[in-house]
Design a protein around this motif. Structure first.
Motif, PDB file in Angstrom:
ATOM      1  N   ASN A 207       0.835  -1.210   0.000  1.00 16.39           N
ATOM      2  CA  ASN A 207       0.000   0.000   0.000  1.00 16.39           C
ATOM      3  C   ASN A 207       0.865   1.255   0.000  1.00 16.39           C
ATOM      4  O   ASN A 207       0.555   2.240  -0.682  1.00 16.39           O
ATOM      5  CB  ASN A 207      -0.914   0.009   1.231  1.00 16.39           C
ATOM      6  N   ARG A 208       1.968   1.225   0.769  1.00 18.70           N
ATOM      7  CA  ARG A 208       2.850   2.395   0.849  1.00 18.70           C
ATOM      8  C   ARG A 208       3.555   2.672  -0.462  1.00 18.70           C
ATOM      9  O   ARG A 208       4.000   3.796  -0.705  1.00 18.70           O
ATOM     10  CB  ARG A 208       3.889   2.188   1.964  1.00 18.70           C
ATOM     11  N   ARG A 209       3.652   1.672  -1.306  1.00 21.49           N
ATOM     12  CA  ARG A 209       4.339   1.842  -2.584  1.00 21.49           C
ATOM     13  C   ARG A 209       3.394   2.247  -3.706  1.00 21.49           C
ATOM     14  O   ARG A 209       3.750   2.156  -4.885  1.00 21.49           O
ATOM     15  CB  ARG A 209       5.071   0.544  -2.957  1.00 21.49           C
ATOM     16  N   GLY A 210       2.207   2.666  -3.323  1.00 23.46           N
ATOM     17  CA  GLY A 210       1.238   3.111  -4.308  1.00 23.46           C
ATOM     18  C   GLY A 210       0.732   4.504  -4.004  1.00 23.46           C
ATOM     19  O   GLY A 210       1.037   5.088  -2.963  1.00 23.46           O
ATOM     20  N   GLY A 211      -0.038   5.059  -4.923  1.00 19.60           N
ATOM     21  CA  GLY A 211      -0.650   6.356  -4.709  1.00 19.60           C
ATOM     22  C   GLY A 211       0.100   7.502  -5.361  1.00 19.60           C
ATOM     23  O   GLY A 211       1.271   7.384  -5.716  1.00 19.60           O
ATOM     24  N   VAL A 212      -0.601   8.615  -5.494  1.00 13.42           N
ATOM     25  CA  VAL A 212      -0.063   9.779  -6.196  1.00 13.42           C
ATOM     26  C   VAL A 212       1.134  10.373  -5.470  1.00 13.42           C
ATOM     27  O   VAL A 212       2.136  10.751  -6.102  1.00 13.42           O
ATOM     28  CB  VAL A 212      -1.166  10.844  -6.381  1.00 13.42           C
ATOM     29  N   ASN A 213       1.088  10.470  -4.141  1.00 15.14           N
ATOM     30  CA  ASN A 213       2.200  11.064  -3.394  1.00 15.14           C
ATOM     31  C   ASN A 213       3.481  10.266  -3.574  1.00 15.14           C
ATOM     32  O   ASN A 213       4.572  10.836  -3.720  1.00 15.14           O
ATOM     33  CB  ASN A 213       1.853  11.173  -1.909  1.00 15.14           C
ATOM     34  N   HIS A 214       3.340   8.942  -3.556  1.00 14.27           N
ATOM     35  CA  HIS A 214       4.517   8.097  -3.764  1.00 14.27           C
ATOM     36  C   HIS A 214       5.085   8.311  -5.160  1.00 14.27           C
ATOM     37  O   HIS A 214       6.320   8.391  -5.341  1.00 14.27           O
ATOM     38  CB  HIS A 214       4.129   6.633  -3.560  1.00 14.27           C
ATOM     39  N   LEU A 215       4.213   8.414  -6.133  1.00 19.86           N
ATOM     40  CA  LEU A 215       4.650   8.643  -7.506  1.00 19.86           C
ATOM     41  C   LEU A 215       5.369   9.987  -7.635  1.00 19.86           C
ATOM     42  O   LEU A 215       6.428  10.088  -8.262  1.00 19.86           O
ATOM     43  CB  LEU A 215       3.454   8.589  -8.457  1.00 19.86           C
ATOM     44  N   LEU A 216       4.810  11.025  -7.024  1.00 20.11           N
ATOM     45  CA  LEU A 216       5.430  12.353  -7.106  1.00 20.11           C
ATOM     46  C   LEU A 216       6.800  12.363  -6.450  1.00 20.11           C
ATOM     47  O   LEU A 216       7.738  13.007  -6.951  1.00 20.11           O
ATOM     48  CB  LEU A 216       4.512  13.396  -6.468  1.00 20.11           C
ATOM     49  N   ASN A 217       6.936  11.657  -5.331  1.00 16.93           N
ATOM     50  CA  ASN A 217       8.246  11.570  -4.683  1.00 16.93           C
ATOM     51  C   ASN A 217       9.248  10.816  -5.557  1.00 16.93           C
ATOM     52  O   ASN A 217      10.432  11.179  -5.611  1.00 16.93           O
ATOM     53  CB  ASN A 217       8.130  10.874  -3.328  1.00 16.93           C
ATOM     54  N   ALA A 218       8.771   9.777  -6.248  1.00 14.43           N
ATOM     55  CA  ALA A 218       9.655   9.018  -7.137  1.00 14.43           C
ATOM     56  C   ALA A 218      10.121   9.884  -8.304  1.00 14.43           C
ATOM     57  O   ALA A 218      11.293   9.837  -8.699  1.00 14.43           O
ATOM     58  CB  ALA A 218       8.925   7.776  -7.655  1.00 14.43           C
ATOM     59  N   ILE A 219       9.217  10.678  -8.860  1.00  9.18           N
ATOM     60  CA  ILE A 219       9.578  11.570  -9.962  1.00  9.18           C
ATOM     61  C   ILE A 219      10.568  12.636  -9.484  1.00  9.18           C
ATOM     62  O   ILE A 219      11.556  12.957 -10.166  1.00  9.18           O
ATOM     63  CB  ILE A 219       8.314  12.209 -10.563  1.00  9.18           C
ATOM     64  N   LYS A 220      10.328  13.168  -8.290  1.00 10.63           N
ATOM     65  CA  LYS A 220      11.247  14.151  -7.705  1.00 10.63           C
ATOM     66  C   LYS A 220      12.632  13.553  -7.505  1.00 10.63           C
ATOM     67  O   LYS A 220      13.657  14.196  -7.759  1.00 10.63           O
ATOM     68  CB  LYS A 220      10.680  14.645  -6.375  1.00 10.63           C
ATOM     69  N   LEU A 221      12.668  12.298  -7.061  1.00 11.42           N
ATOM     70  CA  LEU A 221      13.935  11.608  -6.857  1.00 11.42           C
ATOM     71  C   LEU A 221      14.711  11.510  -8.164  1.00 11.42           C
ATOM     72  O   LEU A 221      15.913  11.816  -8.212  1.00 11.42           O
ATOM     73  CB  LEU A 221      13.663  10.216  -6.299  1.00 11.42           C
ATOM     74  N   ARG A 222      14.030  11.093  -9.233  1.00 14.20           N
ATOM     75  CA  ARG A 222      14.706  10.939 -10.520  1.00 14.20           C
ATOM     76  C   ARG A 222      15.174  12.291 -11.070  1.00 14.20           C
ATOM     77  O   ARG A 222      16.207  12.374 -11.745  1.00 14.20           O
ATOM     78  CB  ARG A 222      13.777  10.267 -11.524  1.00 14.20           C
ATOM     79  N   LYS A 223      14.441  13.355 -10.776  1.00 18.22           N
ATOM     80  CA  LYS A 223      14.882  14.690 -11.190  1.00 18.22           C
ATOM     81  C   LYS A 223      16.217  15.045 -10.550  1.00 18.22           C
ATOM     82  O   LYS A 223      17.094  15.645 -11.178  1.00 18.22           O
ATOM     83  CB  LYS A 223      13.821  15.730 -10.824  1.00 18.22           C
ATOM     84  N   GLU A 224      16.359  14.678  -9.273  1.00 20.13           N
ATOM     85  CA  GLU A 224      17.622  14.952  -8.587  1.00 20.13           C
ATOM     86  C   GLU A 224      18.746  14.098  -9.170  1.00 20.13           C
ATOM     87  O   GLU A 224      19.858  14.588  -9.383  1.00 20.13           O
ATOM     88  CB  GLU A 224      17.477  14.722  -7.082  1.00 20.13           C
ATOM     89  N   ASN A 240      10.330   6.601 -14.679  1.00 15.34           N
ATOM     90  CA  ASN A 240       9.085   7.272 -14.290  1.00 15.34           C
ATOM     91  C   ASN A 240       7.867   6.606 -14.919  1.00 15.34           C
ATOM     92  O   ASN A 240       6.804   6.511 -14.290  1.00 15.34           O
ATOM     93  CB  ASN A 240       9.133   8.746 -14.672  1.00 15.34           C
ATOM     94  N   LEU A 241       7.999   6.138 -16.145  1.00 16.63           N
ATOM     95  CA  LEU A 241       6.892   5.433 -16.783  1.00 16.63           C
ATOM     96  C   LEU A 241       6.582   4.132 -16.040  1.00 16.63           C
ATOM     97  O   LEU A 241       5.414   3.816 -15.776  1.00 16.63           O
ATOM     98  CB  LEU A 241       7.223   5.141 -18.247  1.00 16.63           C
TER      99      LEU A 241
END
Length: 263
Positions: A207-224, A240-241
């Motif tokens: 459950n913690r590995r799902g959801g919009v907030n988790h996705l946004l954090n993952a995208i932010k991570l890849r940006k860094e 990201n895909l």
């Protein structure tokens, strides 16, 4: 170890039992209480503290999150080599011996981890084994798409972790964020093939590995990662895909994917 109010005392006791039963028992233990905890947790800590030469409890007045709690705890550790353990996992009895040998035979090593065996209720009923790439070059390549170390099974050099800024606040990606900073700085890494930790998993993990907030954090991570020059724009797009598909699918399907395809 970082402990917070929702950790279960009986699982915490099992985690400590697996440390006390090691072939190489640590002589310095630091437990960070990430905010107030239950009397049950306090009783467990009181019961195990005499099993070690040095046992320190760092009390934080409020819950600050895993990254900040671990960063705070590192300041209290006396030794250079630090083994991480989660409050509900069970280390195999020769885990620390295996990892100390890896550091002994691999001069300049900054971090090593290994495989973990995942279980739900009974540690003897293994669900899946999560292996990792073993050699440094393989670890670097793997890290462009996925976390290259099993966090509950890592051992690292304190000074090298602090050299790159230690753990930072990055919910559910605190460790991945740290490992890539270490890799990007040219630090030497490895994984061992042996299972080092029996990791307790449940529905909450997926459950913690799902959801919009988790996705946004993952995208932010890849940006860094991209800003540091660690990954290319194409690497970030592919990751990201994949993360978009995984995080937005139903939890039951996500669990199936992790346990059957991503292990």
């Amino acid at each position: 170890m970082s402990v917070y109010k929702n950790d279960r005392p009986e699982w915490l006791r099992q985690a400590f039992d697996s440390v006390i039963d090691q072939t190489r028992i640590p002589d310095d233990v630091v437990v960070v209480l990430d905010g107030p905890v239950s009397n049950g947790i306090e009783n467990v800590l009181d019961g195990v503290k005499n099993s070690f030469d040095s046992f320190q409890i760092v009390r934080l007045s409020e819950n600050v999150g895993l990254g900040r709690a671990l960063s705070k705890g590192l300041n209290y550790v006396k030794n250079s080599l630090i083994a991480r353990i989660d409050a509900d996992d069970i280390s195999v009895d020769n885990r620390f011996e295996i990892q100390l040998n890896e550091f002994s035979h691999n001069q300049g090593l900054a971090i090593t981890s290994g495989a973990i065996s995942e279980f739900k209720h009974d540690v003897d009923e293994k669900m899946t084994i999560k292996n990792m790439p073993l050699m440094h070059d393989e670890i670097c390549e793997y890290s462009k798409l996925r976390n290259p170390f099993n966090h509950p099974a890592v051992m690292f050099r304190k000074e090298m972790v602090q050299q790159v800024g230690s753990y930072q606040h990055f919910p559910l990606f605190e460790d991945y964020h740290l490992w890539v900073r270490m890799l990007n700085s040219g630090m030497k890494t490895s994984n061992v093939p042996e299972i080092l930790v029996n990791m307790r998993v449940g529905a909450g993990l997926y459950n913690r590995r799902g959801g919009v907030n988790h996705l946004l954090n993952a995208i932010k991570l890849r940006k860094e990662f991209q800003a540091w020059g660690w990954i290319s724009r194409l690497d970030a797009l592919k990751a990201n895909l994949a993360m978009t598909v995984i995080t937005l699918m139903p939890s039951a399907l996500r669990k199936m994917l992790y346990t059957q395809a991503l292990r």
